[in-house]
Design an enzyme around this catalytic site. Structure first.
Site, mmCIF file in Angstrom:
data_model
loop_
_atom_site.group_PDB
_atom_site.id
_atom_site.type_symbol
_atom_site.label_atom_id
_atom_site.label_comp_id
_atom_site.label_asym_id
_atom_site.label_seq_id
_atom_site.Cartn_x
_atom_site.Cartn_y
_atom_site.Cartn_z
ATOM 1 N N SER A 149 -27.859 10.583 -9.191
ATOM 2 C CA SER A 149 -28.892 11.550 -8.819
ATOM 3 C C SER A 149 -30.063 10.816 -8.180
ATOM 4 O O SER A 149 -30.315 9.647 -8.486
ATOM 5 C CB SER A 149 -29.387 12.306 -10.053
ATOM 6 O OG SER A 149 -30.541 13.075 -9.769
ATOM 7 N N TYR A 162 -31.658 13.372 -18.694
ATOM 8 C CA TYR A 162 -30.937 13.449 -17.423
ATOM 9 C C TYR A 162 -31.299 12.256 -16.546
ATOM 10 O O TYR A 162 -30.413 11.580 -16.006
ATOM 11 C CB TYR A 162 -31.274 14.757 -16.709
ATOM 12 C CG TYR A 162 -30.472 14.979 -15.448
ATOM 13 C CD1 TYR A 162 -29.199 15.531 -15.513
ATOM 14 C CD2 TYR A 162 -30.984 14.637 -14.206
ATOM 15 C CE1 TYR A 162 -28.449 15.736 -14.364
ATOM 16 C CE2 TYR A 162 -30.245 14.828 -13.052
ATOM 17 C CZ TYR A 162 -28.985 15.387 -13.125
ATOM 18 O OH TYR A 162 -28.249 15.577 -11.984
#
Length: 261
Positions: A149, A162
């Site tokens: 990400s 995350y």
């Protein structure tokens, strides 16, 4: 703001239609979004594709979808080490493993239970899958593609687990690249930016946040899931035979932008 979304057919015309004929591909976290788009990309180029997910409802839905006839869907939870080993044991070899599973839980990630669960799925799950298929990939001289990400490079205070899991994925990828590399296996990551998926719908469905994020991108638009397919196909192809331990940002220039969201 009108956007120029990537068309799957036009993108796949870039590659030979038989590029992955006879090749075996597993894409985890592929019942929707990025994983499903990548699974379709490989299937369209001749691969035998197995897509996994942890939701029985989503697996059942995708098995009934006529658009998914070229893909086999199997129930698999990234937290289940024994289940992953049993799943891997059904394969003789594997050419490409795409680890696309991921969960995001918002501010609840500031609690220990949720933090550890997100890490377990997003990071530990990748290690479980990679280890379970190690010998299969060695036999095929294959490759692993991990979906990281842009939050490996940016800060989002609301989602510490995350961000930590995806940042850790970069380190895991580099380490596995050197551990598996002597056996002919390549390991790389792709770092998506803001792409229109169910996970980001809370942002792109609101005009103000949609336009703010699009405006920060160099290309002045959101990404589509199809924008990530070409990167995965390239990494798995002979064109990337000397590329390993790398991360490829596919974010429309968002991370290096000089303005703030």
């Amino acid at each position: 703001m009108q956007e120029n979304q990537t068309d799957r057919d036009t993108l796949l015309d870039t590659f030979r239609s038989d590029l992955f004929n006879g090749k075996s591909i597993v894409v985890s976290g592929a019942t929707s979004g990025i994983g499903l788009a990548i699974a379709h990309g490989f299937a369209r180029l001749g691969a035998s594709v197995v897509a996994t997910g942890s939701s029985p409802e989503k697996i059942a839905r995708e098995r009934l979808n006529p658009a998914n006839q070229a893909i086999r869907f199997e129930l698999l939870d990234a937290r289940d080490g024994d289940g992953i080993k049993a799943f891997a044991a059904t394969f003789e070899t594997l050419d490409v493993l795409v680890n696309a599973q991921g969960i995001l839980c918002g501010e609840a990630e500031h609690t220990e239970e949720v933090f550890l669960d997100v890490i377990d799925v997003n990071l530990n799950g990748v290690m479980r899958m990679s280890y379970a298929f190690r010998e299969h990939l060695i036999r095929a001289k294959g490759s692993i593609i991990n979906i990281s990400s842009m939050l490996s490079y940016l800060v989002e205070p609301e989602i510490p687990a995350y961000a930590a899991s995806k940042t850790g994925l970069l380190g895991l990828t580099r380490t596995l690249a050197h551990a598996y590399g002597p056996h002919g296996v390549r390991v790389n990551t792709i770092s998506p930016g803001y792409h229109k998926t169910d996970m980001t719908k809370v942002l792109w469905s609101v005009p103000k946040s949609h336009d703010l994020i699009a405006g920060h991108s160099a290309l002045k638009r959101w990404g589509s899931t199809e924008d990530l397919v070409g990167a995965a196909i390239f990494y798995a192809s002979p064109a990337a035979s000397f590329i390993t331990a790398t991360d490829l940002p596919v974010d429309g220039g968002y991370v290096v932008g000089n303005t703030v969201r």
